[in-house]
Design a protein around this motif. Structure first.
Motif, mmCIF file in Angstrom:
data_model
loop_
_atom_site.group_PDB
_atom_site.id
_atom_site.type_symbol
_atom_site.label_atom_id
_atom_site.label_comp_id
_atom_site.label_asym_id
_atom_site.label_seq_id
_atom_site.Cartn_x
_atom_site.Cartn_y
_atom_site.Cartn_z
ATOM 1 N N ILE A 194 -2.105 -3.300 7.897
ATOM 2 C CA ILE A 194 -0.733 -3.822 7.872
ATOM 3 C C ILE A 194 -0.259 -3.997 6.433
ATOM 4 C CG2 ILE A 194 0.727 -5.806 8.460
ATOM 5 C CD1 ILE A 194 -0.969 -6.161 10.986
ATOM 6 N N ALA A 195 -1.161 -4.493 5.571
ATOM 7 C CA ALA A 195 -0.802 -4.674 4.159
ATOM 8 C C ALA A 195 -0.499 -3.330 3.500
ATOM 9 C CB ALA A 195 -1.937 -5.379 3.423
ATOM 10 N N ASN A 196 -1.305 -2.321 3.799
ATOM 11 C CA ASN A 196 -1.074 -0.988 3.219
ATOM 12 C C ASN A 196 0.242 -0.390 3.706
ATOM 13 O OD1 ASN A 196 -3.512 -1.129 1.888
ATOM 14 N ND2 ASN A 196 -4.637 0.059 3.412
ATOM 15 N N LEU A 197 0.542 -0.576 4.994
ATOM 16 C CA LEU A 197 1.808 -0.078 5.529
ATOM 17 C C LEU A 197 2.992 -0.778 4.873
ATOM 18 C CD1 LEU A 197 0.851 0.136 9.315
ATOM 19 C CD2 LEU A 197 1.476 2.081 7.856
ATOM 20 N N ALA A 198 2.861 -2.085 4.675
ATOM 21 C CA ALA A 198 3.952 -2.863 4.074
ATOM 22 C C ALA A 198 4.241 -2.421 2.640
ATOM 23 C CB ALA A 198 3.613 -4.350 4.109
ATOM 24 N N LYS A 199 3.217 -1.917 1.975
ATOM 25 C CA LYS A 199 3.396 -1.464 0.580
ATOM 26 C C LYS A 199 4.044 -0.087 0.498
ATOM 27 C CE LYS A 199 -0.668 -3.994 -1.064
ATOM 28 N NZ LYS A 199 -2.075 -3.858 -1.538
ATOM 29 N N SER A 200 4.017 0.638 1.603
ATOM 30 C CA SER A 200 4.564 1.994 1.590
ATOM 31 C C SER A 200 6.092 1.969 1.674
ATOM 32 C CB SER A 200 3.997 2.815 2.750
ATOM 33 O OG SER A 200 4.463 2.301 3.978
ATOM 34 N N ALA A 201 6.698 3.077 1.293
ATOM 35 C CA ALA A 201 8.161 3.147 1.236
ATOM 36 C C ALA A 201 8.801 3.073 2.620
ATOM 37 C CB ALA A 201 8.578 4.443 0.532
ATOM 38 N N ASN A 202 8.093 3.473 3.673
ATOM 39 C CA ASN A 202 8.678 3.538 5.013
ATOM 40 C C ASN A 202 8.775 2.186 5.730
ATOM 41 O OD1 ASN A 202 8.937 6.330 4.775
ATOM 42 N ND2 ASN A 202 6.884 6.697 5.607
ATOM 43 N N TYR A 203 8.084 1.179 5.226
ATOM 44 C CA TYR A 203 8.027 -0.080 5.964
ATOM 45 C C TYR A 203 8.516 -1.250 5.105
ATOM 46 C CZ TYR A 203 5.479 3.051 8.956
ATOM 47 O OH TYR A 203 5.148 4.131 9.735
ATOM 48 N N GLY A 204 7.712 -1.807 4.258
ATOM 49 C CA GLY A 204 8.189 -2.858 3.363
ATOM 50 C C GLY A 204 7.899 -4.279 3.839
ATOM 51 N N LYS A 205 8.349 -5.247 3.021
ATOM 52 C CA LYS A 205 8.056 -6.658 3.264
ATOM 53 C C LYS A 205 8.716 -7.189 4.535
ATOM 54 C CE LYS A 205 7.327 -7.909 -1.586
ATOM 55 N NZ LYS A 205 7.782 -8.763 -2.725
#
Length: 323
Positions: free
Chosen positions: A213-224
């Motif tokens: 989840i942390a890695n996804l949140a760091k990606s451009a497609n998802y975020g904080k």
């Protein structure tokens, strides 16, 4: 004088009469106050068989309650050894995420080593570690997390040189077969009202899920914002990976984070959304023979089978990835 004597006599008689009246009154009061005690004593049913039968359950319930409470908490605080040594048998304390593949592994082991058998104790690795530390009998330990293996290694629980990497697993998101929340992508996990199940951080897959989840949140497609919404949608933290899958299968949640192997083993029950490998979490499993095993020969044979081409192929067939 005679008159005075008569008067005195009358006074004495009066006093005597009064005393007699008082005495009678006191006796009457005493008789009245003790009267109910007699029927109460004779009416009390404690000596009858019926009364004893009525009283007995009360005594049983009262004395049994503390024992029941004590028994209920024992497995949590001090797990008892469930398995004991038997010639040719292997007791394998195994990460719960191998539940789906365990019957095939048992079949393959018994085929390669006729006369040998394996019994799996399947649970969250953190629970298995605690059981071992509390004295539970175990021949082989298979962990879904290096941290627990390292802890037991430092404690001197393994035969030296037997701890080896076994296999690996990626994280995946599973959904109920009918997908009532209409989740089509990882982005949909942040939709309002979606219910998500994950494993607790004390469980290896829980740690892996947190990283994903942390890695996804760091990606451009998802975020904080996506990250916050996903965590807001988590409704349960389970203590084993199969428990997360169970919540999804029963339709109690709309999505769950599990290992790929769990999805492969239950393809008829779930649909899945993959997490890109570049931002996924590859969990490494280890295997080792226990120092206190009284069946070290059979335990070593089981480890050999698990690391063999046959054992590795069975794992791969169920979604585990070779190292």
């Amino acid at each position: 004088m005679q008159q005075k004597s008569s008067t005195r006599t009358l006074m004495i008689i009066g006093i005597v009469i009064n005393l007699l009246l008082v005495t009678a009154l006191i006796a009457g009061c005493t008789s009245t106050s003790t009267a109910p005690a007699t029927p109460s004593a004779t009416a009390a049913p404690v000596s009858t068989p019926a009364a004893l039968e009525t009283a007995a359950p009360t005594l049983v319930v009262t004395t049994a309650a503390p024992a029941a409470t004590k028994e209920a908490v024992k497995p949590t605080s001090t797990p008892k050894p469930v398995y004991t040594y038997s010639e040719g048998n292997v007791v394998a304390y195994t990460a719960a995420s191998l539940s789906g593949v365990s019957p095939k592994l048992a079949e393959g082991f018994e085929k390669m080593y006729p006369g040998h058998k394996v019994v799996f104790n399947l649970a969250g690795t953190q629970a298995l570690k605690t059981q071992v530390q509390n004295g539970a009998y175990c021949d082989v330990f298979i962990s879904a997390s290096n941290s627990y293996t390292n802890e037991l290694t430092k404690g001197g629980y393994f035969v030296s040189g037997t701890v080896k990497p076994l296999t690996s697993n990626y994280v995946i998101v599973i959904l109920p077969k009918d997908n009532p929340a209409n989740i089509r992508s990882l982005s949909d996990l942040a939709k309002k009202g979606v219910k998500i199940a994950v494993a607790d951080k004390s469980v290896p897959v829980g740690t892996a899920t947190t990283s994903v989840i942390a890695n996804l949140a760091k990606s451009a497609n998802y975020g904080k914002e996506w990250n916050s919404s996903v965590y807001g949608n988590i409704v349960t933290y389970e203590t084993s990976e199969p428990a997360v899958a169970g919540k999804v299968e029963l339709g109690e949640v709309d999505a769950g984070f599990v290992y790929e192997s769990t999805y492969i083993a239950g393809k008829d029950k779930f649909v899945a959304i993959s997490v890109p490998k570049a931002i996924n979490y590859l969990q490494t499993y280890t295997i080792g023979v226990m120092k206190d095993s009284t069946s070290k020969g059979a335990a070593a044979d089981f480890e050999t089978f698990m690391l063999s081409a046959d054992g590795q192929q069975i794992l791969e067939d169920y979604g585990f990835r070779p190292l």
